[in-house]
Scaffold this motif. Structure first.
Motif, PDB file in Angstrom:
ATOM      1  N   LEU A  38       0.846  -1.184   0.000  1.00 27.13           N
ATOM      2  CA  LEU A  38       0.000   0.000   0.000  1.00 27.13           C
ATOM      3  C   LEU A  38       0.884   1.237   0.000  1.00 27.13           C
ATOM      4  O   LEU A  38       1.783   1.363   0.840  1.00 27.13           O
ATOM      5  CB  LEU A  38      -0.883  -0.010   1.254  1.00 27.13           C
ATOM      6  CG  LEU A  38      -1.973   1.048   1.393  1.00 27.13           C
ATOM      7  CD1 LEU A  38      -2.997   0.932   0.273  1.00 27.13           C
ATOM      8  CD2 LEU A  38      -2.663   0.869   2.746  1.00 27.13           C
ATOM      9  N   GLU A  39       0.671   2.144  -0.964  1.00 27.38           N
ATOM     10  CA  GLU A  39       1.471   3.368  -1.024  1.00 27.38           C
ATOM     11  C   GLU A  39       0.650   4.497  -1.634  1.00 27.38           C
ATOM     12  O   GLU A  39      -0.051   4.306  -2.632  1.00 27.38           O
ATOM     13  CB  GLU A  39       2.743   3.157  -1.838  1.00 27.38           C
ATOM     14  CG  GLU A  39       3.648   4.388  -1.869  1.00 27.38           C
ATOM     15  CD  GLU A  39       4.998   4.125  -2.493  1.00 27.38           C
ATOM     16  OE1 GLU A  39       5.939   3.773  -1.750  1.00 27.38           O
ATOM     17  OE2 GLU A  39       5.116   4.251  -3.729  1.00 27.38           O
ATOM     18  N   TYR A  40       0.740   5.652  -1.002  1.00 28.74           N
ATOM     19  CA  TYR A  40       0.121   6.869  -1.524  1.00 28.74           C
ATOM     20  C   TYR A  40       1.239   7.831  -1.907  1.00 28.74           C
ATOM     21  O   TYR A  40       2.105   8.150  -1.091  1.00 28.74           O
ATOM     22  CB  TYR A  40      -0.784   7.516  -0.475  1.00 28.74           C
ATOM     23  CG  TYR A  40      -1.377   8.835  -0.919  1.00 28.74           C
ATOM     24  CD1 TYR A  40      -2.482   8.861  -1.756  1.00 28.74           C
ATOM     25  CD2 TYR A  40      -0.816  10.042  -0.514  1.00 28.74           C
ATOM     26  CE1 TYR A  40      -3.022  10.060  -2.176  1.00 28.74           C
ATOM     27  CE2 TYR A  40      -1.354  11.255  -0.934  1.00 28.74           C
ATOM     28  CZ  TYR A  40      -2.466  11.256  -1.765  1.00 28.74           C
ATOM     29  OH  TYR A  40      -3.009  12.446  -2.172  1.00 28.74           O
ATOM     30  N   THR A  41       1.224   8.294  -3.167  1.00 33.55           N
ATOM     31  CA  THR A  41       2.235   9.215  -3.668  1.00 33.55           C
ATOM     32  C   THR A  41       1.565  10.520  -4.078  1.00 33.55           C
ATOM     33  O   THR A  41       0.556  10.505  -4.797  1.00 33.55           O
ATOM     34  CB  THR A  41       2.967   8.624  -4.885  1.00 33.55           C
ATOM     35  OG1 THR A  41       3.558   7.373  -4.517  1.00 33.55           O
ATOM     36  CG2 THR A  41       4.058   9.570  -5.385  1.00 33.55           C
ATOM     37  N   GLY A  42       2.118  11.635  -3.615  1.00 33.10           N
ATOM     38  CA  GLY A  42       1.612  12.941  -4.003  1.00 33.10           C
ATOM     39  C   GLY A  42       2.731  13.804  -4.549  1.00 33.10           C
ATOM     40  O   GLY A  42       3.848  13.788  -4.034  1.00 33.10           O
ATOM     41  N   ASP A  43       2.437  14.548  -5.607  1.00 35.75           N
ATOM     42  CA  ASP A  43       3.405  15.448  -6.223  1.00 35.75           C
ATOM     43  C   ASP A  43       2.864  16.871  -6.254  1.00 35.75           C
ATOM     44  O   ASP A  43       1.685  17.088  -6.603  1.00 35.75           O
ATOM     45  CB  ASP A  43       3.704  15.036  -7.674  1.00 35.75           C
ATOM     46  CG  ASP A  43       4.540  13.783  -7.791  1.00 35.75           C
ATOM     47  OD1 ASP A  43       5.054  13.319  -6.763  1.00 35.75           O
ATOM     48  OD2 ASP A  43       4.669  13.270  -8.916  1.00 35.75           O
ATOM     49  N   VAL A  44       3.703  17.830  -5.902  1.00 34.47           N
ATOM     50  CA  VAL A  44       3.456  19.244  -6.184  1.00 34.47           C
ATOM     51  C   VAL A  44       4.536  19.654  -7.171  1.00 34.47           C
ATOM     52  O   VAL A  44       5.722  19.675  -6.827  1.00 34.47           O
ATOM     53  CB  VAL A  44       3.531  20.108  -4.905  1.00 34.47           C
ATOM     54  CG1 VAL A  44       3.233  21.565  -5.246  1.00 34.47           C
ATOM     55  CG2 VAL A  44       2.561  19.603  -3.853  1.00 34.47           C
ATOM     56  N   LEU A  45       4.145  19.963  -8.410  1.00 32.18           N
ATOM     57  CA  LEU A  45       5.133  20.096  -9.485  1.00 32.18           C
ATOM     58  C   LEU A  45       4.636  21.108 -10.507  1.00 32.18           C
ATOM     59  O   LEU A  45       3.430  21.178 -10.776  1.00 32.18           O
ATOM     60  CB  LEU A  45       5.350  18.735 -10.155  1.00 32.18           C
ATOM     61  CG  LEU A  45       6.540  18.590 -11.086  1.00 32.18           C
ATOM     62  CD1 LEU A  45       7.808  18.336 -10.273  1.00 32.18           C
ATOM     63  CD2 LEU A  45       6.320  17.431 -12.047  1.00 32.18           C
ATOM     64  N   GLY A  46       5.550  21.857 -11.082  1.00 34.16           N
ATOM     65  CA  GLY A  46       5.152  22.776 -12.135  1.00 34.16           C
ATOM     66  C   GLY A  46       6.308  23.595 -12.648  1.00 34.16           C
ATOM     67  O   GLY A  46       7.414  23.588 -12.093  1.00 34.16           O
ATOM     68  N   PRO A  47       6.085  24.349 -13.739  1.00 41.18           N
ATOM     69  CA  PRO A  47       7.141  25.193 -14.323  1.00 41.18           C
ATOM     70  C   PRO A  47       7.501  26.356 -13.405  1.00 41.18           C
ATOM     71  O   PRO A  47       6.632  26.951 -12.765  1.00 41.18           O
ATOM     72  CB  PRO A  47       6.506  25.706 -15.625  1.00 41.18           C
ATOM     73  CG  PRO A  47       5.346  24.801 -15.894  1.00 41.18           C
ATOM     74  CD  PRO A  47       4.859  24.367 -14.555  1.00 41.18           C
ATOM     75  N   ILE A  48       8.786  26.683 -13.355  1.00 39.90           N
ATOM     76  CA  ILE A  48       9.240  27.885 -12.651  1.00 39.90           C
ATOM     77  C   ILE A  48       9.884  28.869 -13.627  1.00 39.90           C
ATOM     78  O   ILE A  48      10.147  30.003 -13.259  1.00 39.90           O
ATOM     79  CB  ILE A  48      10.222  27.541 -11.506  1.00 39.90           C
ATOM     80  CG1 ILE A  48      11.432  26.757 -12.032  1.00 39.90           C
ATOM     81  CG2 ILE A  48       9.520  26.782 -10.401  1.00 39.90           C
ATOM     82  CD1 ILE A  48      12.516  26.530 -10.989  1.00 39.90           C
ATOM     83  N   ALA A  49      10.082  28.436 -14.866  1.00 35.99           N
ATOM     84  CA  ALA A  49      10.576  29.322 -15.929  1.00 35.99           C
ATOM     85  C   ALA A  49      10.333  28.637 -17.265  1.00 35.99           C
ATOM     86  O   ALA A  49      10.392  27.411 -17.367  1.00 35.99           O
ATOM     87  CB  ALA A  49      12.068  29.623 -15.762  1.00 35.99           C
ATOM     88  N   GLY A  50      10.030  29.417 -18.301  1.00 36.29           N
ATOM     89  CA  GLY A  50       9.835  28.858 -19.635  1.00 36.29           C
ATOM     90  C   GLY A  50       8.401  28.531 -19.954  1.00 36.29           C
ATOM     91  O   GLY A  50       8.096  28.116 -21.076  1.00 36.29           O
ATOM     92  N   ALA A  51       7.491  28.711 -19.001  1.00 34.83           N
ATOM     93  CA  ALA A  51       6.064  28.477 -19.205  1.00 34.83           C
ATOM     94  C   ALA A  51       5.331  29.181 -18.072  1.00 34.83           C
ATOM     95  O   ALA A  51       5.964  29.724 -17.152  1.00 34.83           O
ATOM     96  CB  ALA A  51       5.729  26.982 -19.229  1.00 34.83           C
ATOM     97  N   ASN A  52       4.022  29.169 -18.137  1.00 35.67           N
ATOM     98  CA  ASN A  52       3.221  29.794 -17.090  1.00 35.67           C
ATOM     99  C   ASN A  52       3.560  29.174 -15.742  1.00 35.67           C
ATOM    100  O   ASN A  52       3.379  27.978 -15.531  1.00 35.67           O
ATOM    101  CB  ASN A  52       1.733  29.607 -17.395  1.00 35.67           C
ATOM    102  CG  ASN A  52       0.848  30.301 -16.385  1.00 35.67           C
ATOM    103  OD1 ASN A  52       1.284  31.208 -15.681  1.00 35.67           O
ATOM    104  ND2 ASN A  52      -0.397  29.872 -16.313  1.00 35.67           N
ATOM    105  N   ARG A  53       4.069  29.979 -14.818  1.00 35.78           N
ATOM    106  CA  ARG A  53       4.524  29.465 -13.523  1.00 35.78           C
ATOM    107  C   ARG A  53       3.337  29.170 -12.623  1.00 35.78           C
ATOM    108  O   ARG A  53       2.764  30.078 -12.018  1.00 35.78           O
ATOM    109  CB  ARG A  53       5.472  30.458 -12.864  1.00 35.78           C
ATOM    110  CG  ARG A  53       6.814  30.569 -13.566  1.00 35.78           C
ATOM    111  CD  ARG A  53       7.757  31.503 -12.848  1.00 35.78           C
ATOM    112  NE  ARG A  53       7.306  32.898 -12.973  1.00 35.78           N
ATOM    113  CZ  ARG A  53       7.920  33.918 -12.388  1.00 35.78           C
ATOM    114  NH1 ARG A  53       8.976  33.724 -11.628  1.00 35.78           N
ATOM    115  NH2 ARG A  53       7.468  35.141 -12.566  1.00 35.78           N
TER     116      ARG A  53
END
Length: 388
Positions: A38-53
């Motif tokens: 059993l595993e729960y995976t969460g990501d907070v991820l996104g562009p910081i440059a080169g696209a809408n931040r």
């Protein structure tokens, strides 16, 4: 992500973590004939440059069980594996606007799925699996690339982009028959025939049993030594549409989709392992005619942190001339490849919680030379109630 959405996901994650903690004592004391994961995976991820931040939150819940059928029902050398998935949240791959993606738990269709369900048994010296099967669990995979988050490190893009709706890999698999055997101390092999239409319970059409689109046929040989080497080849039994050429009726010309790959990994010194992967394909039925990935995995990075890991990797998907011509027709200054670099660190901060900050840079995103370099940053966390 706006504050309200981010707050909602944090509340949901906390509630799920509490539920998993409540479940773990009961599951941990299950009979030894049934092994739970059993595993729960969460990501907070996104562009910081080169696209809408703007960051995105997305998650992945894995619930799996292996049943020892010899102990449960007297079936000699037989086991049953069941793997359920649930995926929700944002779409950082769409926001980043790359072709190969930046997050390996993003899915197109969110929700719960029966991801894998197969029976494994031995027939003489041949190990056999039959059922819903993830090709990438055994083919075109190497353990030292497993920490990296970019999807290209899971399976080469030139194979991942094939099939009517993608091959039998995360998050949707197809019915398959897989054979594996050990030829000698160092040499083993595996071969699989897999429904070309990947679809499971939870997908719009459920499990596909018709094989109307034919099958993916794949084989791999492994040399296990100081340097481990895999050599594989694949093709489809049914031809697929050319990405550019049309016949007299205006329909795509039918072409044979096929390819081959090589992976190698070697322990360089006590706590470092290097890997390299090369793949080629026909280039007529997908944007890619070849690709490569390479990297290093360091374990025990900090002496006081025995579970700390650091990985750096690079990848490139090289585009076929037909795809570049399509790009130029659309007004894009077509690049020959999309290339990425990733640096990630992982640490088991408690027996049940792993944290993993991650940074990526993508050159010529979407195969467009006019786009500036894309920078991605994020944090992954994994909750494992039974401990790692």
């Amino acid at each position: 992500m706006n504050r309200r959405a981010f707050s909602h996901h944090l509340v949901a994650s906390s509630a799920l973590a509490g539920a998993l903690a409540c479940l773990s004592p009961a599951l941990a004391h299950a009979d030894d004939a049934v092994a739970f994961e059993l595993e729960y995976t969460g990501d907070v991820l996104g562009p910081i440059a080169g696209a809408n931040r703007q960051g995105e939150y997305l998650d992945n819940l894995d619930i799996a069980a292996t049943f020892d059928m010899q102990r449960l029902a007297g079936w000699r050398d037989t086991s049953v594996f069941v793997h359920l998935l649930n995926n929700a949240g944002g779409a950082p791959n769409d926001r980043a606007g790359t072709l190969q993606g930046v997050d390996n738990i993003e899915v197109t269709q969110q929700g719960a799925r029966l991801y894998e369900f197969w029976v494994e048994t031995n027939i003489g010296a041949i190990n056999t699996r039959a059922g819903l099967y993830d090709v990438n669990s055994e083919f075109y995979a190497n353990e030292s690339a497993g920490l990296l988050i970019a999807p290209a490190f899971g399976i080469g893009s030139e194979l991942a982009a094939t099939g009517p709706n993608g091959p039998s890999i995360f998050p949707s698999t197809g019915l398959a028959l897989r054979f594996a055997t050990q030829f000698s101390e160092h040499v083993s092999g595996r071969f699989a025939v897999v429904n070309a239409n990947a679809s499971v319970l939870g997908d719009a059409d459920g499990v596909d049993t018709s094989f109307d689109n034919g099958a993916l046929v794949i084989g791999e040989l492994t040399w296990a030594g100081a340097t481990s080497i895999d050599i594989g080849a694949w093709t489809y039994t049914e031809e697929q549409g050319d990405i550019r050429l049309l016949n007299g009726l205006g329909d795509p010309v039918s072409q044979r989709a096929l390819g081959a790959y090589l992976t190698a990994e070697r322990e360089l010194w006590m706590d470092a392992t290097a890997f390299v992967r090369l793949g080629v394909s026909d280039g007529d039925t997908t944007p890619y005619n070849s690709g490569w990935q390479a990297g290093l995995l360091f374990t025990n990075v900090a002496p006081s942190r025995p579970d700390s890991q650091l990985s750096i990797g690079a990848y490139q998907g090289r585009f076929d001339s037909k795809f570049r011509a399509n790009q130029r027709d659309g007004g894009i200054d077509a690049a020959r490849a999309e290339t990425g670099l990733e640096l990630t660190y992982s640490d088991q901060v408690t027996p049940w919680l792993r944290l993993q900050p991650d940074v990526q840079i993508v050159f010529d995103p979407n195969g467009d030379r006019d786009r500036e370099d894309l920078w991605i940053a994020g944090l992954r966390f994994a909750i494992t109630p039974f401990g790692h």
